[in-house]
Design a protein around this motif. Sequence first.
Motif, PDB file in Angstrom:
ATOM      1  N   GLY A  34       0.809  -1.208   0.000  1.00 38.73           N
ATOM      2  CA  GLY A  34       0.000   0.000   0.000  1.00 38.73           C
ATOM      3  C   GLY A  34       0.844   1.259   0.000  1.00 38.73           C
ATOM      4  O   GLY A  34       0.532   2.237  -0.699  1.00 38.73           O
ATOM      5  N   ARG A  35       1.933   1.238   0.784  1.00 37.63           N
ATOM      6  CA  ARG A  35       2.813   2.409   0.854  1.00 37.63           C
ATOM      7  C   ARG A  35       3.521   2.646  -0.479  1.00 37.63           C
ATOM      8  O   ARG A  35       3.675   3.786  -0.911  1.00 37.63           O
ATOM      9  CB  ARG A  35       3.855   2.218   1.963  1.00 37.63           C
ATOM     10  N   VAL A  36       3.914   1.557  -1.137  1.00 37.71           N
ATOM     11  CA  VAL A  36       4.670   1.679  -2.380  1.00 37.71           C
ATOM     12  C   VAL A  36       3.774   2.032  -3.564  1.00 37.71           C
ATOM     13  O   VAL A  36       4.131   2.850  -4.413  1.00 37.71           O
ATOM     14  CB  VAL A  36       5.426   0.366  -2.661  1.00 37.71           C
ATOM     15  N   LEU A  37       2.588   1.431  -3.596  1.00 35.97           N
ATOM     16  CA  LEU A  37       1.699   1.586  -4.750  1.00 35.97           C
ATOM     17  C   LEU A  37       0.615   2.630  -4.547  1.00 35.97           C
ATOM     18  O   LEU A  37      -0.244   2.814  -5.413  1.00 35.97           O
ATOM     19  CB  LEU A  37       1.047   0.238  -5.077  1.00 35.97           C
ATOM     20  N   SER A  38       0.655   3.315  -3.430  1.00 40.41           N
ATOM     21  CA  SER A  38      -0.343   4.358  -3.123  1.00 40.41           C
ATOM     22  C   SER A  38      -1.764   3.809  -3.162  1.00 40.41           C
ATOM     23  O   SER A  38      -2.670   4.400  -3.755  1.00 40.41           O
ATOM     24  CB  SER A  38      -0.205   5.543  -4.088  1.00 40.41           C
ATOM     25  N   ILE A  39      -1.946   2.655  -2.546  1.00 38.96           N
ATOM     26  CA  ILE A  39      -3.249   2.011  -2.438  1.00 38.96           C
ATOM     27  C   ILE A  39      -3.532   1.739  -0.969  1.00 38.96           C
ATOM     28  O   ILE A  39      -2.622   1.360  -0.214  1.00 38.96           O
ATOM     29  CB  ILE A  39      -3.298   0.680  -3.221  1.00 38.96           C
ATOM     30  N   SER A  40      -4.776   1.920  -0.556  1.00 36.80           N
ATOM     31  CA  SER A  40      -5.137   1.659   0.827  1.00 36.80           C
ATOM     32  C   SER A  40      -4.919   0.176   1.155  1.00 36.80           C
ATOM     33  O   SER A  40      -5.423  -0.700   0.443  1.00 36.80           O
ATOM     34  CB  SER A  40      -6.602   2.030   1.064  1.00 36.80           C
ATOM     35  N   PRO A  41      -4.171  -0.136   2.219  1.00 40.44           N
ATOM     36  CA  PRO A  41      -3.982  -1.532   2.617  1.00 40.44           C
ATOM     37  C   PRO A  41      -5.302  -2.254   2.862  1.00 40.44           C
ATOM     38  O   PRO A  41      -5.437  -3.439   2.562  1.00 40.44           O
ATOM     39  CB  PRO A  41      -3.156  -1.425   3.905  1.00 40.44           C
TER      40      PRO A  41
END
Length: 202
Positions: free
Chosen positions: A91-98
Motif C-alpha cells: 500500500g505504501r509503495v503503490l499508493s493504495i489503501s492496505p
Amino acid sequence: MVAREKRRFPFIVLLITALILLIIIFRTIFIMLSVPSKAKEYKNPQVASRVVRGTIYDREGRILAIEIPYYNCALLLREVGDLGAVANSLGRVLSISPQTIVENASKNTTYYLVKSKLSPNEVTEVKNLKLKGVSLEKEYGRFYPQHYHASNLLGFTNRESVGLEGLEYSLNTLLLPHPRLNEEVTFGSDLYLTIDLDLQYL
C-alpha cells in the motif's frame, strides 16, 4: 543302379536349392540386424512466441503509438503468509489503501491483481520489498506518447494489443500479423502517416 541315381538327382537338386534359400534368408536377417535403422525425425516447425505490434509515426518520424513493456503487481494468495502485513507494505509503495488490498484479495482464493502498469519506481520498490507471494508480471501494451493528440485518427487497442478503433483497427493486420515460422519474434509493419504532429497542437 542307373534308375536309382536318376531318382536321387531331383532330391539333390531340391536339397541344394533349399540350402541356397536358407543361406539367403539368414544373410538377409543378418544384414537387417547389423545395420541400424535410421528413423526419420519429425521436428515441429518453430513459430514465433511473440508478435510485436508495429510503431506508428507522423511524417517527421515522431512516435505516435508504440508497444512497450510494463509490469503488473499481483498476489499469489496461497504463498502469502500475513496478508495484512503484505498489504501494508504494498500500500505504501503503490499508493493504495492496505484495507482495500485486503478486502479485494479476500474475495479471491489463489490470485489477485493489485495494480497494473506500474511506474519504473514502483517496480523497483516492489522488488526491493522481497515479499513472498508478491509477483511482478511483465506484459506488453500500447503507449501513446502524445496522449490525446491525433487520438481520433489513431484509435486504440485492447489489452491483447488488438486494434479496436481508428487506424489501430483498420490496419490491424499490418500492425499485428500472425506469428511467422522460423522466427523467435515476429515484428509488425511500422506505419508513417502524412500528418504533422505540430499541426495537431494548433
